[in-house]
Scaffold this active site. Structure first.
Site, PDB file in Angstrom:
ATOM      1  N   ARG A  73      32.916  55.012  35.352  1.00  0.00           N
ATOM      2  CA  ARG A  73      32.269  55.006  36.652  1.00  0.00           C
ATOM      3  C   ARG A  73      31.980  56.421  37.158  1.00  0.00           C
ATOM      4  O   ARG A  73      30.907  56.706  37.693  1.00  0.00           O
ATOM      5  CB  ARG A  73      33.130  54.248  37.665  1.00  0.00           C
ATOM      6  CG  ARG A  73      32.366  53.689  38.840  1.00  0.00           C
ATOM      7  CD  ARG A  73      33.302  53.067  39.884  1.00  0.00           C
ATOM      8  NE  ARG A  73      33.687  51.686  39.628  1.00  0.00           N
ATOM      9  CZ  ARG A  73      32.982  50.612  40.018  1.00  0.00           C
ATOM     10  NH1 ARG A  73      31.847  50.764  40.659  1.00  0.00           N
ATOM     11  NH2 ARG A  73      33.423  49.399  39.773  1.00  0.00           N
ATOM     12  N   ALA A 122      33.020  50.413  46.256  1.00  0.00           N
ATOM     13  CA  ALA A 122      32.634  49.881  44.946  1.00  0.00           C
ATOM     14  C   ALA A 122      33.198  48.486  44.722  1.00  0.00           C
ATOM     15  O   ALA A 122      34.263  48.141  45.221  1.00  0.00           O
ATOM     16  CB  ALA A 122      33.141  50.806  43.842  1.00  0.00           C
ATOM     17  N   HIS A 123      32.455  47.688  43.960  1.00  0.00           N
ATOM     18  CA  HIS A 123      32.988  46.400  43.512  1.00  0.00           C
ATOM     19  C   HIS A 123      33.988  46.683  42.395  1.00  0.00           C
ATOM     20  O   HIS A 123      33.719  47.499  41.523  1.00  0.00           O
ATOM     21  CB  HIS A 123      31.838  45.528  43.007  1.00  0.00           C
ATOM     22  CG  HIS A 123      32.237  44.101  42.783  1.00  0.00           C
ATOM     23  ND1 HIS A 123      32.982  43.698  41.708  1.00  0.00           N
ATOM     24  CD2 HIS A 123      32.007  42.989  43.513  1.00  0.00           C
ATOM     25  CE1 HIS A 123      33.191  42.390  41.779  1.00  0.00           C
ATOM     26  NE2 HIS A 123      32.604  41.932  42.865  1.00  0.00           N
ATOM     27  N   PRO A 124      35.150  46.000  42.385  1.00  0.00           N
ATOM     28  CA  PRO A 124      36.157  46.356  41.381  1.00  0.00           C
ATOM     29  C   PRO A 124      35.718  46.100  39.940  1.00  0.00           C
ATOM     30  O   PRO A 124      36.170  46.780  39.034  1.00  0.00           O
ATOM     31  CB  PRO A 124      37.355  45.480  41.756  1.00  0.00           C
ATOM     32  CG  PRO A 124      36.817  44.409  42.644  1.00  0.00           C
ATOM     33  CD  PRO A 124      35.622  44.993  43.328  1.00  0.00           C
ATOM     34  N   SER A 125      34.808  45.142  39.716  1.00  0.00           N
ATOM     35  CA  SER A 125      34.486  44.811  38.324  1.00  0.00           C
ATOM     36  C   SER A 125      32.995  44.838  38.000  1.00  0.00           C
ATOM     37  O   SER A 125      32.587  44.331  36.961  1.00  0.00           O
ATOM     38  CB  SER A 125      35.088  43.447  37.960  1.00  0.00           C
ATOM     39  OG  SER A 125      34.726  42.485  38.907  1.00  0.00           O
TER      40      SER A 125
END
Lengths: 418, 418
Positions: free
Chosen positions: B291, B236-239
């Site tokens: 998420r 996942a992308h952190p933001s």
């Protein structure tokens, strides 16, 4: 321009180069930022009102995006409305002064706006025009949207990243965007060099997916030669051993002793010279084959002392080794500080943001350290200054402006568009 | 030089540039390979006998290293003994013809050989001299050995790569070496451009660790602003969310719909428009916070069909998505093939090796596809041709050679050293 102790005049290599930067988010802005770090003047063209999308990305400093600040330091900003004839005229004048154009829209968008590479090649044949997109301006995928994680997944690096018994992992930084940004800088500089010899611009068409493929090291050759699909190897190098982490008493650390001589030095430094004489571990190929046994033999020793104790011993022996640093350690790393690898960026507020500086250290360039504060622009911050500058030099441009409007009218109308 | 359909003459931007490449293993050879792909002539200086270390790295094709072949295609090779006065004289003559030097020894090694950047700045002030090392030529760590995994661990990317519940993983390609190689190319091209204006060379000092820091995206800013240490986020992308993989009936695939409009399109394409209206998922920030719930809501749908069915639907809707390709899929990817992203390299044997080609597509340059076969040289393969060439142009060099030996003697003695 600065002067150093030995009296050599220092100047950045791209001083005098003007970049018109239509790009937003990451790959294009990082590319233009690198050109700015090398001395180019970068004029960022932003959407009226909201500007670059990343102005809405966190983290925020007093409502201002630190994400935006990191990659747009040292640039000027002007907001243009492509539907306004006056703004288009202003842009035409800016392009007359430009050496480089950077854009990262999907293929076709710039052409529809009237500023595609082929159009500018006719009106401004001296411009080096760089397009960055997910899949490039040719081929069956050219119209699909490309994002970092999309090309990391499609280009193969995810299939090689992570531990064998977990799902593929994303590279923990924007490898897809940044790889493309660096190849774009290379294409632009090659184009500028070519132009210095033949006076002609060029169109550089960079695809994020292409760049992923170019950065897969020997993965394709390994598949082609061995007919096995390369896969994930955790923290180990697929064809070198030891080249991975080992457990100490208080954490893990890296030993990278991939040749026989280093392995011998390592075994000595760990106090178990006999390990280097074990027939299972005599060559790198044998160690790769017997990796499990090798790890066991090494960890039998390393668990007995701390990471820092082993790093001291191995460093003294000249064996490549490393702690696995978290970001709080990296930002204070003595070597990176000594190399001036951090700077600070400031937006509207007083609060400054620390970020990585320029890694291209040239003895002929001045270098910036963490005491340097670079500005990141507000949307349209430089409109007035740019207009004043264009008017001051308007004599040189009126013949190309192809407009009835005088300078006063230009100022008034573009002011309205902001 | 080639001519295309429209009659525009195509030539590579670095045609006429000569690179003397002292480097071995990966970062330096990849840098010089990129210069060769851009049209430079690269003369690789190798150790007498065994040559570049990677000639011993697998995989092998008829006892020849495919690893070596990948990164040394299109180069010439000459083996030199630095202790032989004749070989040194030959090297001096080669340097007289050189525009660029590339080396990746530890700091101090080239100076001890007599060919350090400061020495050549006196004898050959026009040369752009690039050094790549683990930690650079300054700072407290400068004498330590730096390898790919060492700088990946020390520079922070490992701490960000992998799943939160596993040990940090290495980026599945040589991110440490290749990042440094690309910044070195940028420094060299910036130096050549500068030289086109001021006729002076420069020393480019690239540290692998510096380049790692420069490629950490916003990690330092996030730590600086939020005072939390960034960590691993799997795929996942952190933001951004969704910006990760999801389970289909027959595997996993990526959806990268990080803004609200794309999330709306995605929900429609998946046939669950109501998901986009859920108050938990209304903005990107909310989706990052929730998420787990978002993944559940999406996978409730996606598990019901195949990866390829979902990719078709999402692509049609313009939602960024991707399969997680293994290397066997990437090497046959229609977009990469359409973009001429693979070439073949051949050594001594008939067997060719497929590898990634040049991702810098310029409309003014000819492009090479997978039908093109590039040669990788044997150790010292080009000695005779280079000697013949130096002799043919010796009139221009005798005044600089500072030697009593005639050309015959030069040929004889350097022949002996091979």
């Amino acid at each position: 321009m600065a002067e150093n102790k030995t009296g050599v005049k220092k100047r950045l290599p791209l001083e005098g180069i003007t970049v018109i930067d239509f790009s937003r988010v990451l790959s294009g802005p990082y590319c233009a930022m690198t050109l700015a770090d090398l001395g180019a003047r970068v004029i960022k063209i932003e959407r009226v009102g909201t500007g670059d999308d990343t102005r809405a990305f966190g983290p925020f400093v007093d409502d201002e995006s630190a994400y935006f600040m990191c990659f747009n330091r040292g640039k000027e900003s002007i907001a243009l409305d492509f539907k306004s004839p006056r703004d288009r005229e202003l842009l035409d004048r800016l392009l007359d002064k430009a050496d480089v154009v950077v854009e990262n829209f999907r293929p076709g968008v710039m052409a529809r706006l009237g500023y595609g590479a082929e159009q500018l090649a006719r009106t401004h044949p001296h411009i080096v025009y760089a397009s960055i997109s997910g899949f490039g301006h040719t081929g069956p995928f050219k119209d699909l949207p490309g994002y970092d994680t999309v090309v990391q997944a499609m280009g193969g690096v995810m299939s090689l990243t992570g531990w064998p018994d977990t799902q593929p992992a994303r590279v923990g930084t924007a490898f897809g965007d940044l790889g493309a940004a660096l190849f774009a800088v290379i294409g632009i500089l090659a184009g500028l060099y070519k132009r210095s010899r033949d006076a002609q611009g060029t169109h550089v068409d960079i695809a994020m997916l292409d760049c992923q493929a170019a950065l897969m090291e020997t993965a394709f050759a390994r598949f082609d030669v061995e007919e096995k699909v390369p896969t994930r190897t955790g923290d180990a190098h697929p064809s070198l051993a030891p080249f991975e982490s080992f457990a100490a008493g208080d954490g893990r650390f890296i030993i990278a002793a991939g040749n026989d001589q280093l392995f011998l030095l390592m075994a000595d430094a760990l106090g178990v010279p006999e390990v280097a004489l074990d027939p299972l571990f005599l060559t790198n190929d044998l160690r790769v084959q017997n990796r499990g046994a090798m790890i066991e033999a090494i960890e039998r020793v390393t668990r007995a002392a701390s990471v820092s104790a082993w790093l001291d011993k191995l460093n003294e022996a000249g064996v490549p080794c490393a702690p696995i640093n978290t970001i709080d350690k990296v930002i204070d790393h003595p070597q990176l500080l000594a190399r001036n690898m951090f700077i600070q960026v400031q937006g509207k507020s007083e609060r400054k943001v620390k970020t990585a500086g320029n890694p291209i250290k040239m003895n002929t360039s001045p270098d910036e350290d963490v005491t340097v504060v670079r500005r990141a622009p507000a949307v349209d911050e430089h409109r007035e200054a740019i207009l004043a500058e264009l008017m001051a030099s308007s004599g040189a441009y009126t013949s190309q402006a192809d407009s009835e409007s005088g300078d006063d009218e230009l100022e008034r109308s573009t002011g309205l568009a902001a």
